[in-house]
Every structure is written in structure tokens, then in C-alpha cells.
Design an enzyme around this catalytic site. Structure first.
Site, PDB file in Angstrom:
ATOM      1  N   MET A 110       0.853  -1.190   0.000  1.00 43.07           N
ATOM      2  CA  MET A 110       0.000   0.000   0.000  1.00 43.07           C
ATOM      3  C   MET A 110       0.892   1.245   0.000  1.00 43.07           C
ATOM      4  SD  MET A 110      -3.441  -0.909   2.057  1.00 43.07           S
ATOM      5  CE  MET A 110      -2.873  -0.568   3.695  1.00 43.07           C
ATOM      6  N   HIS A 155       9.668  -3.387   3.494  1.00 42.64           N
ATOM      7  CA  HIS A 155       9.282  -3.637   2.094  1.00 42.64           C
ATOM      8  C   HIS A 155      10.523  -3.896   1.239  1.00 42.64           C
ATOM      9  CE1 HIS A 155       5.729  -1.078   3.362  1.00 42.64           C
ATOM     10  NE2 HIS A 155       5.117  -2.116   2.818  1.00 42.64           N
ATOM     11  N   GLN A 206       6.075 -11.497   7.262  1.00 44.07           N
ATOM     12  CA  GLN A 206       5.586 -12.246   8.436  1.00 44.07           C
ATOM     13  C   GLN A 206       4.954 -11.328   9.476  1.00 44.07           C
ATOM     14  OE1 GLN A 206       8.399 -14.923  10.462  1.00 44.07           O
ATOM     15  NE2 GLN A 206       7.219 -14.558  12.328  1.00 44.07           N
ATOM     16  N   ASP A 246       2.606  -9.321   9.218  1.00 44.74           N
ATOM     17  CA  ASP A 246       1.150  -9.501   9.147  1.00 44.74           C
ATOM     18  C   ASP A 246       0.869 -10.997   9.014  1.00 44.74           C
ATOM     19  OD1 ASP A 246       0.233  -6.679   9.135  1.00 44.74           O
ATOM     20  OD2 ASP A 246       1.488  -6.599   7.346  1.00 44.74           O
ATOM     21  N   VAL A 306      11.107  -7.532   9.530  1.00 44.33           N
ATOM     22  CA  VAL A 306      12.292  -6.670   9.661  1.00 44.33           C
ATOM     23  C   VAL A 306      12.031  -5.707  10.808  1.00 44.33           C
ATOM     24  CG1 VAL A 306      13.783  -5.011   8.469  1.00 44.33           C
ATOM     25  CG2 VAL A 306      12.728  -6.896   7.197  1.00 44.33           C
ATOM     26  N   SER A 338       6.773  -0.844  10.207  1.00 42.44           N
ATOM     27  CA  SER A 338       5.408  -0.726   9.695  1.00 42.44           C
ATOM     28  C   SER A 338       5.215   0.697   9.184  1.00 42.44           C
ATOM     29  CB  SER A 338       4.421  -0.996  10.837  1.00 42.44           C
ATOM     30  OG  SER A 338       3.149  -0.469  10.512  1.00 42.44           O
TER      31      SER A 338
HETATM   32  O1  PAF Z   1      -0.034  -5.703   3.579  1.00 41.35           O
HETATM   33  C1  PAF Z   1      -0.478  -4.785   2.829  1.00 41.35           C
HETATM   34  O2  PAF Z   1       0.194  -3.805   2.551  1.00 41.35           O
HETATM   35  C2  PAF Z   1      -1.887  -4.905   2.252  1.00 41.35           C
HETATM   36  O3  PAF Z   1      -2.743  -5.533   3.147  1.00 41.35           O
HETATM   37  C3  PAF Z   1      -1.906  -5.617   0.885  1.00 41.35           C
HETATM   38  C4  PAF Z   1      -1.442  -7.059   0.964  1.00 41.35           C
HETATM   39  C5  PAF Z   1      -1.054  -4.852  -0.113  1.00 41.35           C
HETATM   40  C6  PAF Z   1      -3.344  -5.633   0.345  1.00 41.35           C
HETATM   41  O4  PAF Z   1      -3.858  -4.370   0.194  1.00 41.35           O
END
Ligand code: PAF
Length: 288
Positions: free
Chosen positions: A30, A37, A148, A150, A176, A185
Site C-alpha cells: 500500500m 518492504h 511475516q 502480518d 524486519v 510498519s
Molecule cells: O499488507 C499490505 O500492505 C496490504 O494488506 C496488501 C497485501 C497490499 C493488500 O492491500
């Protein structure tokens, strides 16, 4: 790196590459990308020929009271990170491209979605399952990498892939963390300076639970109470849940025999933090 915005452009690109025998990796996001990421993108990069990152703040996974409007959207910075990490396609669809007029299909996974995050955010996982299924349909990845951090989301996506025979290999990358243990996050930016110093308490509490299991405690009630004790040291934190669960189904365990996942969610100020730790009990020594 190319930026694609429409489902058709995305699907055409992916069809062409598949015809050429290219393997496609995918990291759905997102945006508001951080080093967590970056680690997912690097892990994906190693396992595929061409890499797609999607940036889409999915409205259907936010409740009306949540932070959709203020969710950070630093798109130029996000693209720069993707470019630096050798991403081939940044897929940035708009909301009407994903949910055009007349859209009504919803993917639900009642078992996995019913507890923990699902209890507190009742529509969240239907939004996630639906958008991930849609994105998979457009990107057609061979592999997809999720974090992981989430844990419940990753379990849900695993179920969707299996149940709907989507043929995507799921890779779950370890969380991480910042140096003090706080899981990275996009929402950590909401923490005030004081709350930021308190935030690692969640991971500390999960670690205390994991240590208890490794030292031979098996009863979940005892493990939970140890985790709670650690959290109580920080009076500013309120607990949404601290749970000892089966890592596959996320059902609560009465006792830990082999593997468990410790799931936790707390609130500090206005910010919700979630985290988890996977634990394996040391194997009993066999007789000689
Ligand atoms: O983890 C996220 O950033 C979101 O839940 C995802 C998997 C991109 C779905 O919108």
C-alpha cells in the site's frame, strides 16, 4: 522501471512475459515503503526474472473509522525505492480501476479471518483477500512475497491461493525490525516521540512468551500470563490480544506441543501495533 496504471496494461505485460518464459515475482503493497518492504522486494528479486510491486491503498480493507484518508502516500519516494531495488514494474492502479462500477464479488475466508485482527477489524480481511485475488489476476505472478509481520494476512493469502488454485508460490519473509525490536510498519510514523520509545514493549512481551516455551512451559495460560506481565510494565499500552496459536489455522492452543505462533496487538496512544513470534519447541533428546 515502468509505471503501469490500468489492469489491462498490467495483464498485457504479464501475458507477454509469460509467453517468453519469464518468471514474474510480485510484492503487493500500500506504499509508504520502508526497509521492511525493501527486504521483501530483495527476496522476490532473487527468485524471479521480472519483478512487479503494486502500490494501492485499498479502501475496502479500512473501516470508516480507520486511517484511509490520512494513510501516508509518499509516491515519489516509493518509486525511487522501487527503482533503486531494480523493480521492473510499479503497478499503481486507481480505485476505480480495481473496483469499477458494478463490482460486487467478495472473497471471504471465514475460518482464518474470524479471530484476532478479524475480531477487531471485521471487514478487513475480506478487503485484503478480495484485492489480493484481483491483483494476482492482473499481475499473474509465479511467486509473491508477503511479510511475516502480518502473520494472519499471510495465513489468509496462503488459504486463498490453495482454495482457489491460484498457482502462486507464496514466500513469507521474516519481520524486519528496528534496532530496538519494533517491527517496521508504515504506521509507525503515527507514533509520538514518547510512544515510539514505549513501542518495543510488544516484541519484548512476545519474546518473553517464546523464552518460556523454549524453557519448557507448555500451558498457554501460563505463557499468556508471562507475556501480559511484561506488557503491564508499560501502563500506557492497552492489550487487544496476546494469544498462543496454531501457526497454520491460527486457532488458540491450550498447550504447545511442537510449533506455535504468539500473536499480539496493543494500542499505545492512538496507534495500534501488531507483531508475532513463531516458536518451535526444542526436540526431546532421543534415547541412545
Ligand atoms: O499488507 C499490505 O500492505 C496490504 O494488506 C496488501 C497485501 C497490499 C493488500 O492491500
Amino acid at each position: 522501471m515502468n509505471i503501469l496504471r490500468t489492469p489491462k496494461a498490467m495483464a498485457d505485460w504479464s501475458r507477454r512475459l509469460h509467453r517468453e518464459g519469464v518468471t514474474i515475482g510480485f510484492v503487493p503493497t500500500m506504499g509508504a515503503l520502508h526497509d521492511g518492504h525493501r527486504a521483501l522486494i530483495r527476496a522476490a528479486r532473487l527468485q524471479c526474472d521480472a519483478l512487479v510491486v503494486s502500490i494501492f491503498v485499498n479502501p475496502t480493507q479500512f473501516a470508516p473509522t480507520e486511517d484511509l484518508a490520512k494513510y501516508p502516500r509518499p509516491i515519489a519516494k516509493d518509486r525511487a525505492l522501487c527503482r533503486a531495488e531494480g523493480v521492473d514494474i510499479c503497478f499503481e492502479p486507481g480505485a476505480t480501476a480495481i473496483y469499477p462500477e458494478g463490482f460486487e464479488t467478495v472473497v471471504t475466508v471465514p475460518g482464518i479471518a474470524q479471530r484476532w485482527e478479524g475480531d477487531i477489524r471485521p471487514h478487513h480481511f475480506a478487503g485484503v483477500a478480495t484485492v489480493v485475488t484481483k491483483l494476482f489476476g492482473m499481475v499473474r505472478p509465479d511467486i509473491a512475497v508477503f511479510g511475516q509481520k502480518d502473520f494472519q494476512q499471510a495465513a489468509l493469502v496462503r488459504r486463498v491461493i490453495e482454495d482457489l488454485s491460484l498457482g502462486v508460490k507464496l514466500i513469507v519473509h521474516p519481520t524486519v525490525r528496528e534496532q530496538d525490536g519494533l517491527a517496521m510498519s508504515s504506521r509507525n510514523v503515527y507514533l509520538s516521540q514518547t510512544d515510539r520509545t514505549l513501542a518495543p514493549i510488544l516484541y519484548k512481551s512476545l519474546q518473553a512468551g517464546a523464552a518460556a516455551i523454549k524453557n519448557g512451559t507448555t500451558a498457554s495460560r501460563q505463557i499468556q500470563s508471562m507475556m501480559t506481565q511484561v506488557l503491564r510494565r508499560e501502563s500506557a499500552a492497552t492489550v487487544d490480544y496476546l494469544a498462543v496459536c496454531d501457526p497454520d489455522t491460527l486457532a488458540p492452543l491450550a498447550s504447545v506441543s511442537e510449533r506455535a505462533v504468539l500473536l499480539g496487538a496493543i494500542r499505545i496512544g492512538n496507534v495500534r501495533l501488531i507483531d508475532n513470534v513463531l516458536v518451535k519447541r526444542p526436540a526431546k533428546r532421543g534415547r541412545r
